[in-house]
Design a protein around this motif. Structure first.
Motif, PDB file in Angstrom:
ATOM      1  N   VAL A  53       0.872  -1.172   0.000  1.00  0.00           N
ATOM      2  CA  VAL A  53       0.000   0.000   0.000  1.00  0.00           C
ATOM      3  C   VAL A  53       0.908   1.221   0.000  1.00  0.00           C
ATOM      4  O   VAL A  53       1.721   1.398   0.907  1.00  0.00           O
ATOM      5  CB  VAL A  53      -0.932  -0.007   1.228  1.00  0.00           C
ATOM      6  N   ASN A  54       0.784   2.033  -1.039  1.00  0.00           N
ATOM      7  CA  ASN A  54       1.640   3.200  -1.200  1.00  0.00           C
ATOM      8  C   ASN A  54       0.863   4.281  -1.938  1.00  0.00           C
ATOM      9  O   ASN A  54      -0.202   4.016  -2.487  1.00  0.00           O
ATOM     10  CB  ASN A  54       2.926   2.796  -1.931  1.00  0.00           C
ATOM     11  N   PRO A  55       1.383   5.505  -1.959  1.00  0.00           N
ATOM     12  CA  PRO A  55       0.618   6.602  -2.560  1.00  0.00           C
ATOM     13  C   PRO A  55       0.561   6.608  -4.089  1.00  0.00           C
ATOM     14  O   PRO A  55      -0.134   7.427  -4.664  1.00  0.00           O
ATOM     15  CB  PRO A  55       1.317   7.861  -2.051  1.00  0.00           C
ATOM     16  N   SER A  56       1.261   5.711  -4.764  1.00  0.00           N
ATOM     17  CA  SER A  56       1.253   5.782  -6.230  1.00  0.00           C
ATOM     18  C   SER A  56       0.793   4.463  -6.847  1.00  0.00           C
ATOM     19  O   SER A  56      -0.371   4.124  -6.811  1.00  0.00           O
ATOM     20  CB  SER A  56       2.614   6.215  -6.759  1.00  0.00           C
ATOM     21  N   ASP A  57       1.702   3.716  -7.424  1.00  0.00           N
ATOM     22  CA  ASP A  57       1.373   2.514  -8.193  1.00  0.00           C
ATOM     23  C   ASP A  57       0.837   1.376  -7.332  1.00  0.00           C
ATOM     24  O   ASP A  57       1.230   1.220  -6.174  1.00  0.00           O
ATOM     25  CB  ASP A  57       2.621   2.004  -8.931  1.00  0.00           C
ATOM     26  N   SER A  58      -0.005   0.564  -7.929  1.00  0.00           N
ATOM     27  CA  SER A  58      -0.452  -0.674  -7.295  1.00  0.00           C
ATOM     28  C   SER A  58       0.691  -1.675  -7.413  1.00  0.00           C
ATOM     29  O   SER A  58       1.138  -1.979  -8.526  1.00  0.00           O
ATOM     30  CB  SER A  58      -1.707  -1.195  -8.010  1.00  0.00           C
ATOM     31  N   ILE A  59       1.187  -2.163  -6.289  1.00  0.00           N
ATOM     32  CA  ILE A  59       2.339  -3.068  -6.283  1.00  0.00           C
ATOM     33  C   ILE A  59       1.985  -4.332  -5.519  1.00  0.00           C
ATOM     34  O   ILE A  59       1.389  -4.275  -4.448  1.00  0.00           O
ATOM     35  CB  ILE A  59       3.575  -2.390  -5.650  1.00  0.00           C
ATOM     36  N   GLU A 116      14.148 -13.776  -3.292  1.00  0.00           N
ATOM     37  CA  GLU A 116      13.082 -14.033  -4.267  1.00  0.00           C
ATOM     38  C   GLU A 116      11.838 -13.198  -3.962  1.00  0.00           C
ATOM     39  O   GLU A 116      11.148 -12.759  -4.886  1.00  0.00           O
ATOM     40  CB  GLU A 116      12.740 -15.522  -4.301  1.00  0.00           C
ATOM     41  N   ALA A 117      11.561 -12.983  -2.689  1.00  0.00           N
ATOM     42  CA  ALA A 117      10.420 -12.140  -2.325  1.00  0.00           C
ATOM     43  C   ALA A 117      10.627 -10.719  -2.850  1.00  0.00           C
ATOM     44  O   ALA A 117       9.715 -10.130  -3.451  1.00  0.00           O
ATOM     45  CB  ALA A 117      10.214 -12.139  -0.813  1.00  0.00           C
ATOM     46  N   TYR A 118      11.817 -10.169  -2.659  1.00  0.00           N
ATOM     47  CA  TYR A 118      12.106  -8.827  -3.170  1.00  0.00           C
ATOM     48  C   TYR A 118      12.112  -8.803  -4.696  1.00  0.00           C
ATOM     49  O   TYR A 118      11.659  -7.832  -5.311  1.00  0.00           O
ATOM     50  CB  TYR A 118      13.431  -8.303  -2.623  1.00  0.00           C
ATOM     51  N   ALA A 119      12.597  -9.857  -5.318  1.00  0.00           N
ATOM     52  CA  ALA A 119      12.628  -9.921  -6.785  1.00  0.00           C
ATOM     53  C   ALA A 119      11.224 -10.009  -7.379  1.00  0.00           C
ATOM     54  O   ALA A 119      11.025  -9.683  -8.550  1.00  0.00           O
ATOM     55  CB  ALA A 119      13.473 -11.110  -7.238  1.00  0.00           C
ATOM     56  N   SER A 120      10.257 -10.432  -6.569  1.00  0.00           N
ATOM     57  CA  SER A 120       8.895 -10.609  -7.087  1.00  0.00           C
ATOM     58  C   SER A 120       8.063  -9.331  -7.094  1.00  0.00           C
ATOM     59  O   SER A 120       6.927  -9.344  -7.581  1.00  0.00           O
ATOM     60  CB  SER A 120       8.167 -11.681  -6.267  1.00  0.00           C
ATOM     61  N   PHE A 121       8.585  -8.217  -6.593  1.00  0.00           N
ATOM     62  CA  PHE A 121       7.823  -6.969  -6.604  1.00  0.00           C
ATOM     63  C   PHE A 121       7.465  -6.597  -8.033  1.00  0.00           C
ATOM     64  O   PHE A 121       8.288  -6.712  -8.939  1.00  0.00           O
ATOM     65  CB  PHE A 121       8.638  -5.836  -5.959  1.00  0.00           C
ATOM     66  N   LEU A 122       6.210  -6.178  -8.227  1.00  0.00           N
ATOM     67  CA  LEU A 122       5.720  -5.880  -9.567  1.00  0.00           C
ATOM     68  C   LEU A 122       4.628  -4.818  -9.494  1.00  0.00           C
ATOM     69  O   LEU A 122       3.765  -4.873  -8.618  1.00  0.00           O
ATOM     70  CB  LEU A 122       5.150  -7.157 -10.192  1.00  0.00           C
ATOM     71  N   VAL A 123       4.683  -3.861 -10.425  1.00  0.00           N
ATOM     72  CA  VAL A 123       3.597  -2.893 -10.535  1.00  0.00           C
ATOM     73  C   VAL A 123       2.426  -3.641 -11.164  1.00  0.00           C
ATOM     74  O   VAL A 123       2.415  -3.901 -12.367  1.00  0.00           O
ATOM     75  CB  VAL A 123       3.994  -1.673 -11.397  1.00  0.00           C
ATOM     76  N   ALA A 124       1.493  -4.045 -10.316  1.00  0.00           N
ATOM     77  CA  ALA A 124       0.334  -4.806 -10.786  1.00  0.00           C
ATOM     78  C   ALA A 124      -0.649  -4.988  -9.643  1.00  0.00           C
ATOM     79  O   ALA A 124      -0.242  -5.261  -8.512  1.00  0.00           O
ATOM     80  CB  ALA A 124       0.759  -6.175 -11.308  1.00  0.00           C
ATOM     81  N   SER A 125      -1.910  -4.858  -9.961  1.00  0.00           N
ATOM     82  CA  SER A 125      -2.951  -5.202  -8.997  1.00  0.00           C
ATOM     83  C   SER A 125      -2.954  -6.730  -8.891  1.00  0.00           C
ATOM     84  O   SER A 125      -2.353  -7.418  -9.742  1.00  0.00           O
ATOM     85  CB  SER A 125      -4.308  -4.716  -9.501  1.00  0.00           C
ATOM     86  N   PRO A 126      -3.619  -7.293  -7.895  1.00  0.00           N
ATOM     87  CA  PRO A 126      -3.681  -8.761  -7.829  1.00  0.00           C
ATOM     88  C   PRO A 126      -4.234  -9.394  -9.108  1.00  0.00           C
ATOM     89  O   PRO A 126      -3.713 -10.406  -9.585  1.00  0.00           O
ATOM     90  CB  PRO A 126      -4.595  -9.014  -6.624  1.00  0.00           C
ATOM     91  N   ASP A 128      -4.158  -8.068 -12.258  1.00  0.00           N
ATOM     92  CA  ASP A 128      -3.159  -7.910 -13.314  1.00  0.00           C
ATOM     93  C   ASP A 128      -1.978  -8.851 -13.102  1.00  0.00           C
ATOM     94  O   ASP A 128      -1.382  -9.342 -14.053  1.00  0.00           O
ATOM     95  CB  ASP A 128      -2.655  -6.472 -13.381  1.00  0.00           C
ATOM     96  N   ARG A 129      -1.646  -9.078 -11.844  1.00  0.00           N
ATOM     97  CA  ARG A 129      -0.525  -9.974 -11.543  1.00  0.00           C
ATOM     98  C   ARG A 129      -0.830 -11.392 -12.014  1.00  0.00           C
ATOM     99  O   ARG A 129       0.046 -12.082 -12.533  1.00  0.00           O
ATOM    100  CB  ARG A 129      -0.200  -9.970 -10.061  1.00  0.00           C
ATOM    101  N   ALA A 130      -2.065 -11.837 -11.838  1.00  0.00           N
ATOM    102  CA  ALA A 130      -2.446 -13.170 -12.310  1.00  0.00           C
ATOM    103  C   ALA A 130      -2.229 -13.262 -13.821  1.00  0.00           C
ATOM    104  O   ALA A 130      -1.702 -14.266 -14.320  1.00  0.00           O
ATOM    105  CB  ALA A 130      -3.897 -13.468 -11.943  1.00  0.00           C
ATOM    106  N   LEU A 131      -2.604 -12.215 -14.549  1.00  0.00           N
ATOM    107  CA  LEU A 131      -2.378 -12.168 -15.994  1.00  0.00           C
ATOM    108  C   LEU A 131      -0.878 -12.211 -16.300  1.00  0.00           C
ATOM    109  O   LEU A 131      -0.427 -12.984 -17.149  1.00  0.00           O
ATOM    110  CB  LEU A 131      -3.005 -10.907 -16.586  1.00  0.00           C
ATOM    111  N   TYR A 132      -0.101 -11.403 -15.598  1.00  0.00           N
ATOM    112  CA  TYR A 132       1.347 -11.360 -15.791  1.00  0.00           C
ATOM    113  C   TYR A 132       1.966 -12.736 -15.538  1.00  0.00           C
ATOM    114  O   TYR A 132       2.775 -13.213 -16.342  1.00  0.00           O
ATOM    115  CB  TYR A 132       1.971 -10.321 -14.845  1.00  0.00           C
ATOM    116  N   ASP A 153       8.075  -0.965 -17.191  1.00  0.00           N
ATOM    117  CA  ASP A 153       8.236   0.329 -17.849  1.00  0.00           C
ATOM    118  C   ASP A 153       6.918   0.865 -18.405  1.00  0.00           C
ATOM    119  O   ASP A 153       6.705   2.076 -18.450  1.00  0.00           O
ATOM    120  CB  ASP A 153       9.275   0.235 -18.963  1.00  0.00           C
ATOM    121  N   GLU A 154       6.024  -0.037 -18.815  1.00  0.00           N
ATOM    122  CA  GLU A 154       4.724   0.379 -19.350  1.00  0.00           C
ATOM    123  C   GLU A 154       3.755   0.824 -18.258  1.00  0.00           C
ATOM    124  O   GLU A 154       2.780   1.509 -18.540  1.00  0.00           O
ATOM    125  CB  GLU A 154       4.084  -0.780 -20.132  1.00  0.00           C
ATOM    126  N   ARG A 155       4.002   0.446 -16.992  1.00  0.00           N
ATOM    127  CA  ARG A 155       3.019   0.683 -15.936  1.00  0.00           C
ATOM    128  C   ARG A 155       3.501   1.560 -14.781  1.00  0.00           C
ATOM    129  O   ARG A 155       2.686   2.117 -14.062  1.00  0.00           O
ATOM    130  CB  ARG A 155       2.549  -0.660 -15.381  1.00  0.00           C
TER     131      ARG A 155
END
Length: 182
Positions: A53-59, A116-126, A128-132, A153-155
């Motif tokens: 939970v942050n003020p900008s992107d869904s992560i 691996e937990a840190y490597a898994s960070f992604l700009v995506a809602s839950p 969108d993440r399923a799609l990714y 880069d796109e998101r």
């Protein structure tokens, strides 16, 4: 490598008393949902999906509950909070979070998992993440990072670029050698 020395109990999200999913499902549907949830956890190595939970992107990111507690504790330094994507609750920190965090640094497998937990960070809602995750599942390992970077880069709209900072942390963690007891 410098480690974060701060450890403590993470704050819990306020309980608003809502449990709409369980109330609206029949017993059969609830059991089926629980079975799917367990199946999803097995497919992701026991890692749950969390939101930052942050003020900008869904992560979102995947971590074990204990790793999520460690990450939540570190993220408290900024205006960030961690919630379980399914329950929308903060991960429950054990009373011995500091001791668990210190023990992490002597176990190569736990360090690898934490990286691996840190490597898994992604700009995506839950969703969108399923799609990714569906998209990258069929890609060879050498193409996954390029696809992740393109997706990012796109998101990404955040000037702080939280995900890239987390990926850098993942690289440092992956290179870290376990401490040996003196």
């Amino acid at each position: 490598m410098e480690r974060d020395q701060k450890a403590g109990r993470s704050s819990q999200a306020p309980d608003d008393g809502r449990d709409e999913t369980r109330l609206s499902l029949s017993p059969e549907d609830a059991r089926a949902a629980e079975t799917r949830s367990r199946s999803d956890e097995l497919q992701t190595g026991g890692r749950r999906l969390y939101t930052l939970v942050n003020p900008s992107d869904s992560i979102t990111f995947r971590a074990t509950p204990l790793e999520a507690c460690f990450i939540a504790d570190r993220m408290l330094a900024g205006p960030y909070f961690v919630n379980d994507a399914e329950t929308e609750e903060a991960p429950e920190a054990p009373d011995d979070l500091k001791a668990s965090y210190e023990a992490l640094w002597s176990d190569a497998e736990r360090i690898k998992s934490y990286a691996e937990a840190y490597a898994s960070f992604l700009v995506a809602s839950p969703g969108d993440r399923a799609l990714y995750e569906e998209i990258i599942a069929s890609l060879p390992d050498d193409q996954r990072r390029a696809r992740r970077d393109k997706w990012h880069d796109e998101r990404c709209t955040s000037m702080n670029d939280i995900c890239r900072q987390c990926w850098e942390t993942a690289n440092k963690l992956a290179a870290y050698k376990p401490e040996v007891a003196a």
